[in-house]
Structure formats: C-alpha cells, structure tokens
Write an enzyme that holds these catalytic residues in place. Structure first.
Site, short mmCIF file in Angstrom:
data_model
loop_
_atom_site.label_atom_id
_atom_site.label_comp_id
_atom_site.label_asym_id
_atom_site.label_seq_id
_atom_site.Cartn_x
_atom_site.Cartn_y
_atom_site.Cartn_z
CG ASP A 117 2.52 4.64 -32.49
OD1 ASP A 117 2.65 5.15 -31.35
OD2 ASP A 117 1.88 3.60 -32.69
CG HIS A 124 3.87 -3.06 -25.82
ND1 HIS A 124 2.74 -3.85 -25.97
CD2 HIS A 124 4.22 -2.66 -27.07
CE1 HIS A 124 2.42 -3.90 -27.26
NE2 HIS A 124 3.30 -3.19 -27.95
CD GLU A 195 -0.36 -1.12 -30.59
OE1 GLU A 195 0.12 -0.04 -30.99
OE2 GLU A 195 0.18 -2.23 -30.82
CD GLU A 197 0.33 3.83 -29.05
OE1 GLU A 197 0.95 4.87 -29.37
OE2 GLU A 197 0.31 2.80 -29.74
CG ASP A 229 -1.59 2.44 -33.02
OD1 ASP A 229 -2.20 2.56 -34.10
OD2 ASP A 229 -0.46 1.91 -32.93
NE ARG A 233 -2.19 -6.11 -31.80
CZ ARG A 233 -1.43 -5.06 -31.51
NH1 ARG A 233 -0.48 -4.66 -32.34
NH2 ARG A 233 -1.60 -4.40 -30.38
CD GLN A 236 0.99 -5.02 -36.01
OE1 GLN A 236 -0.08 -5.12 -35.40
NE2 GLN A 236 2.07 -4.54 -35.44
CE LYS A 249 0.44 -1.10 -35.10
NZ LYS A 249 0.15 -1.09 -33.66
CB THR A 253 -4.63 6.70 -34.92
OG1 THR A 253 -3.89 5.82 -35.77
CG2 THR A 253 -3.93 6.83 -33.58
CD GLU A 354 1.32 -5.95 -24.13
OE1 GLU A 354 2.16 -5.76 -23.24
OE2 GLU A 354 0.72 -5.03 -24.71
CA CA Z 1 1.22 1.80 -31.47
#
Ligand code: CA
Length: 407
Positions: A117, A124, A195, A197, A229, A233, A236, A249, A253, A354
């Site tokens: 990844d 971002h 996420e 992606e 993904d 948080r 993480q 993570k 996925t 975000e």
């Molecule tokens: Ca990612």
C-alpha cells in the site's frame, strides 16, 4: 462498434469496459466471467466451443491463470470477446451463456500474492501532516523523492460485500496516562475509518533481481480494482512508531469483485499534476502517466466525498518501478494500492480522518453526523473513467458494512 447485447450499448458496461470476475451460478462451480451491461458472459463454454487455446483459464475459480497469460494473449482474448459481443453472426451461440447479474454471486476475483500500500496523494499526505504535526512542514523530506509505501497483509484482502468486524486492540484514550507515561487500554476501536484507494494487480511477474521500468508498466499490470483500506486510527496511532502500519490496518482490506483490464483505461490517461523536484531517473515517466478516474464515497447511501484520482502525485508506473527497484520480484496476483485518494478541497477528502479534520469537526451523512464509522454503517466506493467509446465506464465498486466487535 455496437454490441447486440440488450441494454449494454451506451451503458457504463459497454464493450469498451469488459471487466473480469469470478462468478457462481446456483449449483455450479465458480468460473471466470466478463461483465457486459447487467449480464455476465460465462466464458468457459463459449471458449470451449470456439476451441480457444486458452479456454481452460475460464474454468478456474480465480483470475490468476488468465492474468498470467501475459499482455499479448490477454489483448487477443479481449479482441475475441469484443468480437463475440458485436458480431451478429455468432449471437445465437453466445446469447444462451449470458447470465443476469442478479442470478449469480461474485467471489474473490484473484488470489492475492503480496500486497503493498502506497501513500501517493500529496493532498492526503499534506492533510495528515497538518492534522498530526501542525507545527512542522506537512510533508516529510523523503515524500517527493520516492513513493512512500509499506507491505500490507495479503491474507485479509476480502471481496466487496464482506462484513467488516470492528477490530479490538490497544489504544491510548484522551487523558489516559500513568504519571507522564501513556497508559494503553484494550477494547474495540473507537476511530474506525475508511481509505478510498485504487488498486493495481500484477499479470506478468518478474524474477528475483529484476527491476520493472516505468516504461514496462503495461507489460506487468493486468488491471485495476477498487480498494477500501479500512483503518483503526486509535490502534494505528499508538502502534505505528517506529515501524509503521500494523494491526490498525491488517484486520481487513476490501477490493472490488470486478477487475478492469488496463486496456479499458486507454482513454483515461492524463498528465500527472506535476513533480518538483524531478524524481531520480528510474522514477521518470514519459507522457501521460496519471489516470482520470472519479471516485465517489457513499455512507449509508449518502455521498460524502468525491476524490479525484487525477490529482495523485505519484503514478502507478512509478509505484511499480519503486517497489521492484531493489530487485524484489512480483508475482501474478500481487496487489498494490495507491494510498488514500484526496483532492485539494474538503469535499474531495478520501478518509473520515480528513473529512472530520482530525476528529474535530463532525460531517454530515444524510441527516446524521459522523466523526468515525459506527456499527451498521455501510460504505460504498464507486469509480468511473472516460471510456474509449466516448462515454464513461464504471470500475468495480467496493462495499462493506461495519459489524460490532466480537467480545
Ligand atoms: Ca492506505
């Protein structure tokens, strides 16, 4: 070039798209199909009847054998499929093998080899920098010299539609300290995120020690998938120092069940937004290396963001060149994802981190508000791009619903 398939001409699944997937019809073995309109063409019997040399690859429960045939044979197979769907002469032989999408179940499309990844969106990466390190330069010094990435967990890449169990783990809650030291607690993640992606899957692999140049991208990349993904948080934030993403993570996925061949994106290539400083020679690209793919993020049916893939700083060819520049080989079915796609304005942000600007500003989801994902929330990512027939094609969508943590 007009298809005879009912409802397909002019749709997002016309003959300029033709994504592959693995489908199961009631009581039958999984097989490889190609989507046209709202139908799946069961390729195995059609290829067998046509005595196509590669007919066996369609009788498989993964796309790996098809993807591993290489670019030249795959281009020829694509031309053969287009011929089947536009030429009226063979219609009577093909039409009985078109199955309505509603009558089949889609499976995991390919066996994922390795999964990497990246972190290729400047918007971002800058937003994350501003949220977490407001007193510093938003981008770290390496960011514009190489596509930053990490190795993810291939075994927990799951197909669209799979429920996502809220992960448990260690996190440090606000004010949770012993003296001046953080005091972690164990429990369900309270800051579960997405996420948005884009993923790329390897068709033709390499041998150990070989490098893939940016110019050889299309010889090795088979196609594209949508990727979510999922990210915890709070887990993480506590675990990532100093080695990077891990359990925050690796719990899941999601990828789309449809794989769009690279050839379907021929009209979608655009210039990159611009790279300054100029990257090292092995990362330089000629011509149009970016992709004009529009993404839509929906939560419980409400659109919350529209990230533009064309705003990505690093191109997919640069990501593949970088991930093999040390001689690491790739195999058929290896997957690499772009990293969160975020544009320059708030309504183009590709993560809740975000959208809520570091959990400070709740954002609207219909008539509700969210900071992070709640149990029962369903997230769907959809992707469209210009097609070669002048309309827009749809790439595989990715959906997943959050279910409560297991006690
Ligand atoms: Ca990612």
């Amino acid at each position: 070039m007009k298809t005879w398939v009912p409802g397909a001409a002019g749709s997002a699944y016309d003959v300029d798209n033709l994504p592959y997937g693995v489908f199961v019809a009631a009581g039958e073995q999984p097989r490889v199909g190609v989507r046209i309109g709202d139908l799946v063409l069961d390729l195995a019997p059609v290829a067998a009847a046509a005595m196509l040399e590669e007919a066996h690859v369609f009788e498989q429960s993964t796309l790996n054998p098809l993807m591993g045939l290489g670019k030249a044979r795959n281009d020829a197979i694509r031309r053969w499929i287009v011929g089947l769907l536009v030429e009226h002469a063979g219609r009577a032989d093909v039409e009985p093998h078109l199955v309505p999408l509603g009558d089949v179940e889609m499976r995991m499309p390919f066996d994922v080899g390795d999964y990497v990844d990246f972190y290729a969106s400047e918007h971002h990466a800058s937003a994350v920098g501003k949220i977490f390190r407001p007193e510093q330069e938003p981008l770290l010094p390496n960011w514009k010299h190489l596509p930053v990435g990490y190795h993810g967990r291939a075994g927990t890449v799951v197909p669209s539609g799979t429920d996502i169990v809220r992960p448990m783990g260690q996190r440090v809650l606000p004010g949770s300290t012993t003296g001046s030291a953080p005091a972690p607690v164990f429990g369900p993640s309270g800051r579960l995120d997405i996420e948005a992606e884009l993923g790329f899957v390897v068709g033709t692999g390499t041998t150990l020690g070989a490098r893939v140049s940016t110019a050889a991208f299309a010889d090795h990349a088979f196609g594209l998938v949508g990727v979510n993904d999922w990210s915890a948080r709070d887990i993480q934030a506590w675990e990532y120092v100093p080695l990077g993403p891990f359990l925050g993570k690796s719990f899941a996925t999601s990828i789309s069940t449809w794989v769009t061949p690279l050839a379907a994106l021929d009209a979608a290539w655009v210039d990159l937004p611009g790279q300054d400083p100029e990257p090292l020679p092995y990362l330089q690209v000629d011509g149009r290396a970016g992709l004009d793919i529009s993404i839509e993020v929906s939560v419980n049916g409400h659109v919350v963001s529209r990230p533009p893939y064309r705003s990505m700083y690093w191109s997919p060819a640069q990501m593949l060149a970088h991930l093999t520049v040390n001689g690491a080989s790739v195999r058929t079915g290896d997957l690499w994802a772009s990293g969160t796609v975020s544009g320059p304005v708030p309504e183009e942000r590709g993560s809740f981190l975000e959208l809520s600007w570091g959990w400070r500003e709740p954002f609207a989801v219909g008539d509700q508000e969210r900071l992070a994902l709640e149990d029962g929330d369903e997230v769907t990512l959809t992707y469209t791009a210009p097609g070669t027939l002048g309309g827009r094609i749809a790439l595989g969508e990715v959906t997943g619903r959050i279910v409560p943590a297991r006690p």
